[in-house]
Design an enzyme around this catalytic site. Structure first.
Site, PDB file in Angstrom:
ATOM      1  N   LYS A  15       0.830  -1.258   0.120  1.00 20.40           N
ATOM      2  CA  LYS A  15       0.121   0.015  -0.085  1.00 20.40           C
ATOM      3  C   LYS A  15       0.982   1.364  -0.056  1.00 20.40           C
ATOM      4  CE  LYS A  15      -0.952  -0.041   4.985  1.00 20.40           C
ATOM      5  NZ  LYS A  15       0.018  -1.160   5.313  1.00 20.40           N
ATOM      6  N   ARG A  90      -6.057   2.917  11.284  1.00 21.70           N
ATOM      7  CA  ARG A  90      -5.684   1.651  11.720  1.00 21.70           C
ATOM      8  C   ARG A  90      -6.698   0.910  12.895  1.00 21.70           C
ATOM      9  NH1 ARG A  90       0.074   1.739   9.680  1.00 21.70           N
ATOM     10  NH2 ARG A  90       1.042  -0.167   9.822  1.00 21.70           N
ATOM     11  N   ARG A 126      12.658  -7.146   2.885  1.00 25.40           N
ATOM     12  CA  ARG A 126      12.783  -5.761   2.373  1.00 25.40           C
ATOM     13  C   ARG A 126      13.770  -4.916   2.987  1.00 25.40           C
ATOM     14  NH1 ARG A 126       7.251  -2.066   3.635  1.00 25.40           N
ATOM     15  NH2 ARG A 126       8.131  -2.263   5.800  1.00 25.40           N
ATOM     16  N   ARG A 159      14.527  -2.104   8.284  1.00 22.00           N
ATOM     17  CA  ARG A 159      13.787  -1.348   9.355  1.00 22.00           C
ATOM     18  C   ARG A 159      13.974  -2.435  10.499  1.00 22.00           C
ATOM     19  NH1 ARG A 159       7.953   0.430   6.812  1.00 22.00           N
ATOM     20  NH2 ARG A 159       7.286  -0.308   8.872  1.00 22.00           N
ATOM     21  N   ARG A 170       3.349  -7.676  13.776  1.00 22.10           N
ATOM     22  CA  ARG A 170       2.499  -6.833  13.182  1.00 22.10           C
ATOM     23  C   ARG A 170       1.357  -7.321  12.747  1.00 22.10           C
ATOM     24  NH1 ARG A 170       7.031  -4.369   9.731  1.00 22.10           N
ATOM     25  NH2 ARG A 170       5.710  -2.975   8.594  1.00 22.10           N
TER      26      ARG A 170
HETATM   27  P1  AMP Z   1       3.897   1.290   8.717  1.00 24.31           P
HETATM   28  O1  AMP Z   1       5.152   2.060   8.162  1.00 24.31           O
HETATM   29  O2  AMP Z   1       2.863   1.778   8.186  1.00 24.31           O
HETATM   30  O3  AMP Z   1       4.115  -0.040   8.592  1.00 24.31           O
HETATM   31  O4  AMP Z   1       3.840   1.629  10.239  1.00 24.31           O
HETATM   32  C1  AMP Z   1       4.978   1.324  11.345  1.00 24.31           C
HETATM   33  C2  AMP Z   1       4.596   1.318  12.662  1.00 24.31           C
HETATM   34  O5  AMP Z   1       4.270   2.574  12.834  1.00 24.31           O
HETATM   35  C3  AMP Z   1       3.330   0.479  12.954  1.00 24.31           C
HETATM   36  O6  AMP Z   1       3.783  -1.112  13.191  1.00 24.31           O
HETATM   37  C4  AMP Z   1       2.983   1.073  14.079  1.00 24.31           C
HETATM   38  O7  AMP Z   1       3.931   0.917  15.201  1.00 24.31           O
HETATM   39  C5  AMP Z   1       3.017   2.539  13.914  1.00 24.31           C
HETATM   40  N1  AMP Z   1       1.957   3.132  13.094  1.00 24.31           N
HETATM   41  C6  AMP Z   1       1.758   3.686  11.911  1.00 24.31           C
HETATM   42  N2  AMP Z   1       0.714   3.862  11.622  1.00 24.31           N
HETATM   43  C7  AMP Z   1      -0.110   3.833  12.672  1.00 24.31           C
HETATM   44  C8  AMP Z   1      -1.386   4.197  13.019  1.00 24.31           C
HETATM   45  N3  AMP Z   1      -2.220   4.685  12.083  1.00 24.31           N
HETATM   46  N4  AMP Z   1      -1.696   3.756  14.225  1.00 24.31           N
HETATM   47  C9  AMP Z   1      -1.021   3.447  15.266  1.00 24.31           C
HETATM   48  N5  AMP Z   1       0.313   3.056  15.150  1.00 24.31           N
HETATM   49  C10 AMP Z   1       0.958   3.527  13.725  1.00 24.31           C
END
Ligand code: AMP
Length: 214
Positions: A15, A90, A126, A159, A170
């Site tokens: 996404k 989320r 990744r 990461r 996750r």
């Molecule tokens: P992502 O890069 O979208 O996979 O996000 C990495 C991490 O950031 C997630 O595993 C959460 O710990 C935090 N995170 C990102 N977006 C959100 C959200 N909308 N609500 C809560 N935590 C978030």
């Protein structure tokens, strides 16, 4: 009428890649809460320190923290004609908050679906460029320069939350907190289910044709 596009789907479904492409196609900002939180972590302030612990553990950062970041970002002038949200909302609480701040925008949502084992393969292989976030994969899309980004020469890293154990955490958080949200969006107009087990180019073609017709 300006549009807000919400990209839904588990971590690793693509996404982020698609959100960036769509935002540039529509000439609106790409708003990724993951990227904004990682920037806060890199700045090292109080918010960053708190967020880092949750992010490294693969659990969600508190709703009120993320809601406040999004509210501030979407109030900026470049977002007045719409934006593409990546990784937000989320939780149901975040979806309700978004609804309150949406104002005059129409909402279009995409849910990109990919099998769990494929997600684990994608995320644990990744590698991310430290300068601009360019994405590579050890097997499926390696950099021609090994551990260095072949677009800008910066080092590639894994990461901290892309290790296999945190990836599985996750995913379990996704099924518990975020999957119910997909059902909420599914029952609304302008929801689109997208098969994510295809090339990024094929997926983008489909998204593009949908947004161009909407
Ligand atoms: P992502 O890069 O979208 O996979 O996000 C990495 C991490 O950031 C997630 O595993 C959460 O710990 C935090 N995170 C990102 N977006 C959100 C959200 N909308 N609500 C809560 N935590 C978030």
């Amino acid at each position: 009428m300006s549009r807000v596009i919400v990209m839904l789907g588990p971590p690793g479904c693509g996404k982020g890649t698609q959100a960036k492409k769509l935002a540039s196609h529509l000439n609106v900002p790409h708003i990724s809460t993951g990227d904004m939180l990682r920037e806060a972590v890199a700045r090292g302030g109080e918010l960053g320190v708190k967020a880092k612990a949750s992010m490294d553990a693969g659990v969600l950062v508190a709703d009120r923290v993320v809601d406040a970041i999004v509210q501030e970002r979407v109030a900026q002038a470049d977002a007045c004609n719409g934006y593409v949200l990546d990784g937000y909302p989320r939780t149901m609480k975040q979806a309700e908050f978004l609804q309150r701040i949406l104002d005059k925008h129409d909402l279009v949502s995409f849910n990109i679906q990919v099998e769990d084992e494929e997600l684990v393969r994608r995320l644990s292989g990744r590698r991310t460029c430290t300068a601009a976030g360019h994405i590579f994969h050890l097997q499926f899309n390696p950099s021609t320069r090994g551990n260095v980004c072949d677009k800008d020469g910066s080092p590639l890293i894994q990461r901290p939350d892309d290790g296999e154990e945190v990836v599985r955490k996750r995913l379990s958080v996704y099924y518990k907190d975020t999957a119910p949200l997909v059902e909420h969006f599914r029952s609304r107009p302008r929801f689109h289910q997208i098969a994510g087990n295809r090339s990024p180019e094929e997926i983008f073609k489909e998204l593009q044709s949908i947004v161009d017709q909407e």
